[in-house]
Design a protein around this motif. Structure first.
Motif, PDB file in Angstrom:
ATOM      1  N   UNK A  83       0.822  -1.205   0.000  1.00 34.27           N
ATOM      2  CA  UNK A  83       0.000   0.000   0.000  1.00 34.27           C
ATOM      3  C   UNK A  83       0.862   1.263   0.000  1.00 34.27           C
ATOM      4  N   UNK A  84       1.963   1.228   0.723  1.00 32.13           N
ATOM      5  CA  UNK A  84       2.901   2.351   0.747  1.00 32.13           C
ATOM      6  C   UNK A  84       3.491   2.561  -0.647  1.00 32.13           C
ATOM      7  N   UNK A 132       0.757   4.278  -2.657  1.00 32.16           N
ATOM      8  CA  UNK A 132       0.435   5.635  -2.218  1.00 32.16           C
ATOM      9  C   UNK A 132       1.576   6.620  -2.433  1.00 32.16           C
ATOM     10  N   UNK A 133       2.802   6.154  -2.348  1.00 31.55           N
ATOM     11  CA  UNK A 133       3.963   7.036  -2.489  1.00 31.55           C
ATOM     12  C   UNK A 133       4.448   7.161  -3.929  1.00 31.55           C
ATOM     13  N   UNK A 134       3.745   6.568  -4.857  1.00 27.56           N
ATOM     14  CA  UNK A 134       4.027   6.788  -6.275  1.00 27.56           C
ATOM     15  C   UNK A 134       5.195   6.023  -6.857  1.00 27.56           C
ATOM     16  N   UNK A 135       5.609   4.914  -6.214  1.00 26.84           N
ATOM     17  CA  UNK A 135       6.757   4.173  -6.748  1.00 26.84           C
ATOM     18  C   UNK A 135       6.435   3.502  -8.079  1.00 26.84           C
ATOM     19  N   UNK A 136       5.199   3.077  -8.269  1.00 30.62           N
ATOM     20  CA  UNK A 136       4.827   2.515  -9.565  1.00 30.62           C
ATOM     21  C   UNK A 136       4.902   3.583 -10.656  1.00 30.62           C
ATOM     22  N   UNK A 144       9.079  -1.131  -0.717  1.00 31.45           N
ATOM     23  CA  UNK A 144       9.192  -1.864   0.545  1.00 31.45           C
ATOM     24  C   UNK A 144      10.425  -1.434   1.323  1.00 31.45           C
ATOM     25  N   UNK A 145      11.519  -1.156   0.620  1.00 28.87           N
ATOM     26  CA  UNK A 145      12.736  -0.724   1.313  1.00 28.87           C
ATOM     27  C   UNK A 145      12.506   0.624   1.993  1.00 28.87           C
ATOM     28  N   UNK A 146      11.844   1.526   1.291  1.00 26.15           N
ATOM     29  CA  UNK A 146      11.536   2.833   1.872  1.00 26.15           C
ATOM     30  C   UNK A 146      10.568   2.693   3.045  1.00 26.15           C
ATOM     31  N   UNK A 198       6.408   7.366   8.588  1.00 26.22           N
ATOM     32  CA  UNK A 198       5.646   7.518   7.353  1.00 26.22           C
ATOM     33  C   UNK A 198       4.922   6.216   7.014  1.00 26.22           C
ATOM     34  N   UNK A 199       5.596   5.090   7.259  1.00 22.44           N
ATOM     35  CA  UNK A 199       4.985   3.803   6.978  1.00 22.44           C
ATOM     36  C   UNK A 199       3.770   3.546   7.847  1.00 22.44           C
ATOM     37  N   UNK A 200       3.878   3.877   9.124  1.00 29.01           N
ATOM     38  CA  UNK A 200       2.760   3.688  10.051  1.00 29.01           C
ATOM     39  C   UNK A 200       1.569   4.553   9.643  1.00 29.01           C
ATOM     40  N   UNK A 201       1.839   5.746   9.169  1.00 32.14           N
ATOM     41  CA  UNK A 201       0.756   6.635   8.728  1.00 32.14           C
ATOM     42  C   UNK A 201      -0.008   6.008   7.562  1.00 32.14           C
ATOM     43  N   UNK A 202       0.727   5.488   6.595  1.00 29.80           N
ATOM     44  CA  UNK A 202       0.092   4.838   5.448  1.00 29.80           C
ATOM     45  C   UNK A 202      -0.667   3.591   5.881  1.00 29.80           C
ATOM     46  N   UNK A 203      -0.054   2.811   6.767  1.00 30.49           N
ATOM     47  CA  UNK A 203      -0.696   1.597   7.251  1.00 30.49           C
ATOM     48  C   UNK A 203      -1.982   1.925   7.997  1.00 30.49           C
ATOM     49  N   UNK A 204      -1.964   2.992   8.779  1.00 31.12           N
ATOM     50  CA  UNK A 204      -3.159   3.391   9.510  1.00 31.12           C
ATOM     51  C   UNK A 204      -4.306   3.744   8.585  1.00 31.12           C
TER      52      UNK A 204
END
Length: 308
Positions: A9-10, A13-17, A197-199, A206-212
């Protein structure tokens, strides 16, 4: 919905694709829906539970595993209040998202490891992990397989925890025919997943925010914040790492739990896995570049451990 999906999900949401020239859509789907989509040819890529991948492969649906985040995928075994042992589940109902999926296979393997008959329980397909918890809490099933954060909710409800059942990996799979026509897109997918995933795993706040946002938990609320922190930590390396190679030996122990009619088709799993894309990225120094850019992974997980 599971905290296991946090890194994915991160990545979205963070535009890596998008950074790798891809446009993706991510509708939430139950395992049965996703398998049907691969059969129909309406999806080219997704992450799918290992038991379901074996099921598709046995049915000669053209799918290929192009990368894995872990050697196995585990689930917490819970039962109604007052249940004291696995043996007490004999003849009882067990809720799982879908029949033949990873949670069912994991419990069958777990029962066998404890000297119990893997067919001693009756599995009930409920569509999703949240549905399993709801059915278990309301007494509609006797037991169920849960992932994080739903195991924390089960603890609060006072349900009986009976152990942790390991199942097959949950690989990223592609439509084989589509991948042959679009090798650059497959590489772009893997680069996106690995970097995302590395980021995610090196930027906890930041990861917890996205996960929430994904799990509908508010980090501003103390209880939710505690659940989110534990949920994020539960899937850090070595439990999950940025996508690396898959290994057929990680799937092989679970073949025995597939239907008897599928056993012949599952004798040779070699065509199921294609590590050539990950191998090419490794040879190009892509993973070393991620470590240099984002720093070491939690517990200083090495590039070699990521690649498996």
């Amino acid at each position: 919905m599971s905290a296991a999906q946090g890194a994915f999900q991160y990545t979205v949401q963070k535009g890596f694709f998008q950074r790798n020239g891809l446009s993706v859509t991510t509708p939430l789907s139950a395992e049965g829906q996703l398998k049907a989509a691969f059969v129909a040819g309406s999806v080219a890529f997704d992450q799918l539970a290992g038991g379901d991948v074996l099921d598709l492969y046995a049915k000669h649906v053209p799918v290929t595993a192009i990368g894995c985040v872990a050697k196995s995928n585990g689930y917490y075994v819970y039962a109604r209040k007052g249940t004291s042992s696995l043996a007490g589940l004999r003849g009882r109902t067990v809720g799982v998202p879908s029949l033949g999926g990873a949670p069912q296979v994991a419990l069958q393997a777990y029962l066998r490891s404890k000297g119990l008959d893997p067919n001693a329980v009756k599995f009930v397909a409920l569509g999703s992990i949240p549905n399993v918890l709801t059915a278990l809490s309301s007494g509609k099933v006797d037991s169920g397989l849960l992932s994080t954060p739903f195991n924390f909710r089960a603890n609060k409800a006072g349900l009986a925890q009976l152990g942790y059942a390991l199942g097959p990996p949950s690989p990223y799979v592609v439509s084989t025919d589509w991948a042959k026509k679009n090798p650059k897109a497959v590489t772009a997918i893997l680069k996106s997943l690995a970097e995302g995933a590395w980021s995610y795993q090196t930027h906890k706040a930041d990861g917890v925010k996205t996960l929430g946002a994904f799990l509908h938990l508010d980090p501003a609320k103390p209880d939710d914040a505690a659940t989110l922190g534990k949920s994020f930590d539960a899937y850090l390396p070595p439990v999950q790492a940025p996508v690396g190679r898959c290994d057929t030996t990680d799937f092989a122990p679970y073949v025995r739990y597939q239907p008897a009619s599928q056993q012949a088709a599952l004798k040779n799993l070699t065509p199921l896995v294609d590590n050539s894309y990950v191998n090419a990225l490794a040879q190009q120094g892509f993973y070393q570049g991620l470590r240099k850019k984002y720093g070491p992974l939690p517990k200083d997980t090495t590039v070699a451990q990521v690649l498996r």
